[in-house]
Write a protein that holds these residues in place. Sequence first.
Motif, PDB file in Angstrom:
ATOM      1  N   GLY A  63       0.797  -1.219   0.000  1.00  0.00           N
ATOM      2  CA  GLY A  63       0.000   0.000   0.000  1.00  0.00           C
ATOM      3  C   GLY A  63       0.832   1.273   0.000  1.00  0.00           C
ATOM      4  N   GLN A  64       2.146   1.151   0.144  1.00  0.00           N
ATOM      5  CA  GLN A  64       3.025   2.325   0.153  1.00  0.00           C
ATOM      6  C   GLN A  64       3.064   3.012  -1.214  1.00  0.00           C
ATOM      7  N   ILE A  65       2.622   2.310  -2.236  1.00  0.00           N
ATOM      8  CA  ILE A  65       2.642   2.844  -3.594  1.00  0.00           C
ATOM      9  C   ILE A  65       1.769   4.095  -3.719  1.00  0.00           C
ATOM     10  N   ILE A  66       0.746   4.194  -2.902  1.00  0.00           N
ATOM     11  CA  ILE A  66      -0.139   5.359  -2.974  1.00  0.00           C
ATOM     12  C   ILE A  66       0.616   6.615  -2.551  1.00  0.00           C
ATOM     13  N   GLU A  67       1.325   6.546  -1.435  1.00  0.00           N
ATOM     14  CA  GLU A  67       2.108   7.708  -0.981  1.00  0.00           C
ATOM     15  C   GLU A  67       3.220   8.024  -1.977  1.00  0.00           C
ATOM     16  N   LEU A  68       3.885   6.994  -2.477  1.00  0.00           N
ATOM     17  CA  LEU A  68       4.948   7.195  -3.458  1.00  0.00           C
ATOM     18  C   LEU A  68       4.385   7.798  -4.748  1.00  0.00           C
ATOM     19  N   GLY A  69       3.272   7.269  -5.216  1.00  0.00           N
ATOM     20  CA  GLY A  69       2.642   7.781  -6.429  1.00  0.00           C
ATOM     21  C   GLY A  69       2.193   9.220  -6.284  1.00  0.00           C
ATOM     22  N   ARG A  70       1.678   9.552  -5.130  1.00  0.00           N
ATOM     23  CA  ARG A  70       1.242  10.930  -4.850  1.00  0.00           C
ATOM     24  C   ARG A  70       2.430  11.881  -4.941  1.00  0.00           C
ATOM     25  N   TRP A  71       3.569  11.456  -4.373  1.00  0.00           N
ATOM     26  CA  TRP A  71       4.762  12.288  -4.414  1.00  0.00           C
ATOM     27  C   TRP A  71       5.266  12.448  -5.852  1.00  0.00           C
ATOM     28  N   VAL A  72       5.336  11.347  -6.598  1.00  0.00           N
ATOM     29  CA  VAL A  72       5.810  11.399  -7.989  1.00  0.00           C
ATOM     30  C   VAL A  72       4.921  12.325  -8.809  1.00  0.00           C
ATOM     31  N   LEU A  73       3.635  12.185  -8.655  1.00  0.00           N
ATOM     32  CA  LEU A  73       2.678  12.995  -9.405  1.00  0.00           C
ATOM     33  C   LEU A  73       2.893  14.490  -9.149  1.00  0.00           C
TER      34      LEU A  73
END
Length: 181
Positions: A71-81
């Motif tokens: 589920g860490q992908i959501i925080e990582l994806g938010r940052w990348v975006l």
Amino acid sequence: QRMQEQLRERLRLEEDIQRALAREEFFIEFQPVVDLNNRELLGVEALVRWNHPDQGLVLPGAFIATAEESGQIIELGRWVLTEACRRVRAWRNAIVAGDGLRVAVNISGRHLQHGELVADVRHALEVSGLEPGNLVIELTESTIMHNTEANLTRLGELKALGVRLAIDDFGTGYSSLSYLH
């Protein structure tokens, strides 16, 4: 014993990813997207990388699956975006004909299905000042094929914001053009 070691390694990787998010060890490399006919730069694709303090450069293949499952992908994806939109918006003044420069960001299936993707996209656009039409959200074919009704709703909301949508890695999984349509 092998299974226990694999579990320990996975838990270690999850902890490392959490620390990396907190310590800002992730960074983005930008791959150019070029029109081959007239050799014009159309935009860039944002690619996340990890500068691990012990292992050095870690490519996505080594951590994305674990980030996705945990589920860490959501925080990582938010940052990348957000970071990708900010960087591209800042570059546009320094590039000839930079007004049309687009940025493509890969979004995970988990972020689409369980996160607040639409709110995250809206936030990234607002804080960066990037126009919605210059953001391309890339989703894999397999992501779109799961939970189709909910995905269609979110995709419609993204389109209503004015962002572009693209299918990444099309044809690498099982697909039917009629089903995708």
